[in-house]
Design an enzyme around this catalytic site. Structure first.
Site, PDB file in Angstrom:
ATOM      1  N   ALA A   1       5.767   5.810   2.131  1.00 30.49           N
ATOM      2  CA  ALA A   1       6.516   4.558   2.278  1.00 30.49           C
ATOM      3  C   ALA A   1       7.192   4.287   0.937  1.00 30.49           C
ATOM      4  O   ALA A   1       6.685   3.555   0.087  1.00 30.49           O
ATOM      5  CB  ALA A   1       5.569   3.422   2.660  1.00 30.49           C
TER       6      ALA A   1
ATOM      7  N   ALA B   1       5.548  -3.023  -4.872  1.00 35.06           N
ATOM      8  CA  ALA B   1       4.857  -2.017  -4.070  1.00 35.06           C
ATOM      9  C   ALA B   1       4.882  -2.408  -2.601  1.00 35.06           C
ATOM     10  O   ALA B   1       5.569  -3.367  -2.227  1.00 35.06           O
ATOM     11  CB  ALA B   1       3.423  -1.863  -4.557  1.00 35.06           C
ATOM     12  N   ASN B   2       4.181  -1.693  -1.753  1.00 36.53           N
ATOM     13  CA  ASN B   2       4.068  -2.046  -0.331  1.00 36.53           C
ATOM     14  C   ASN B   2       2.654  -1.725   0.151  1.00 36.53           C
ATOM     15  O   ASN B   2       1.830  -1.219  -0.612  1.00 36.53           O
ATOM     16  CB  ASN B   2       5.147  -1.327   0.494  1.00 36.53           C
ATOM     17  CG  ASN B   2       4.986   0.176   0.427  1.00 36.53           C
ATOM     18  OD1 ASN B   2       3.990   0.720   0.882  1.00 36.53           O
ATOM     19  ND2 ASN B   2       5.964   0.855  -0.166  1.00 36.53           N
ATOM     20  N   ARG B   3       2.367  -2.001   1.409  1.00 37.93           N
ATOM     21  CA  ARG B   3       0.989  -1.947   1.929  1.00 37.93           C
ATOM     22  C   ARG B   3       0.544  -0.565   2.406  1.00 37.93           C
ATOM     23  O   ARG B   3      -0.504  -0.437   3.018  1.00 37.93           O
ATOM     24  CB  ARG B   3       0.830  -2.929   3.088  1.00 37.93           C
ATOM     25  CG  ARG B   3       1.003  -4.371   2.686  1.00 37.93           C
ATOM     26  CD  ARG B   3       0.707  -5.302   3.839  1.00 37.93           C
ATOM     27  NE  ARG B   3       1.118  -6.662   3.551  1.00 37.93           N
ATOM     28  CZ  ARG B   3       0.442  -7.497   2.749  1.00 37.93           C
ATOM     29  NH1 ARG B   3      -0.692  -7.099   2.208  1.00 37.93           N
ATOM     30  NH2 ARG B   3       0.895  -8.702   2.524  1.00 37.93           N
TER      31      ARG B   3
END
Ligand code: C5P
Length: 220
Positions: free
Chosen positions: A95, A29-31
């Site tokens: 994102a 995943a990402n932030r």
């Protein structure tokens, strides 16, 4: 409650991160928090648009007045977006993970004594903005984002053409800016007409201005 320049217009907004499964319990995943995308969806709805928000996994509430479709992975996001076409306007804020695990495991990958970590082979995810930017049902106005940590403008200009977008909203997400996951944002709007530098604003203010800018461009 204000003018409705986008009344009756169909808009698709993507927001949040994607989760790419490794196995049933792990993911990449990402932030991304979804704050910016959700705020844009809310402001477009306030201008009268009929908004479908396709959101990856986020912990923030659904914005008022929009239809929310929840997805996890990039491939699910692409399927939800193309199913929501045709639309007048597309705003791609999510994102999206660039890569996913080539073959996610059906069962939890076990740690094996003395064998070291399991290798993770990655493969490229579909590019949702680029797919829609070149789609036979391309919305009349297509807006992308570019989160960069270096060469922000040059990268955004390259992205305009490659992805088939009318605007790229560029921001510097270097850790020192606190933008990723934070409440403020400083963006530049890159289009064929040039670069607009916006001041440091809250994500809600960026969303309000961007919704107004989108309505203006759509009517032109
Ligand atoms: O290439 P890059 O990821 O920097 O491009 C960012 C823009 O492209 C954003 O608008 C993002 O939502 C969109 N994007 C996408 N699908 C991907 C990767 C990026 O829609 N797989």
């Amino acid at each position: 409650d204000g003018p409705k320049p986008l009344k009756g217009r169909r808009v698709i907004v993507t927001s949040g991160p994607t989760h790419e499964p490794i196995d049933p319990v792990r993911y990449i995943a990402n932030r991304s928090s979804g704050k910016q995308g959700h705020a844009i969806a809310a402001h477009l709805a306030r201008l009268g648009a009929d908004v479908t928000l396709v959101s990856g996994p986020v912990t923030i509430p659904d914005p008022a007045g929009v239809e929310v479709i929840r997805v996890e992975s990039a491939r699910e996001m692409l399927a939800a977006v193309t199913a929501a076409l045709p639309a007048d306007i597309g705003v791609f804020v999510a994102a999206v993970a660039d890569w996913r695990v080539a073959t996610s495991a059906d069962n939890k990958i076990k740690k094996k004594e003395g064998e070291g970590p399991a290798p993770l082979a990655l493969t490229e995810n579909p590019d949702i903005l680029k797919t829609v930017g070149h789609h036979e049902n391309r919305p009349r106005l297509v807006v992308g984002f570019a989160a960069e940590t270096a060469d922000v403008i040059a990268n955004a200009e390259a992205k305009l053409a490659r992805k088939g977008a009318d605007f790229i909203v560029a921001n510097d997400v270097s850790p020192a800016t606190g933008i990723m996951g934070g409440d403020r944002n400083r963006v530049r709007i890159v289009s064929k007409q040039g670069v607009e530098d916006w001041p440091d604003l809250s994500k809600d203010e960026v969303a309000e201005r961007l919704a107004a800018r989108i309505a203006e461009a759509f009517q032109a």
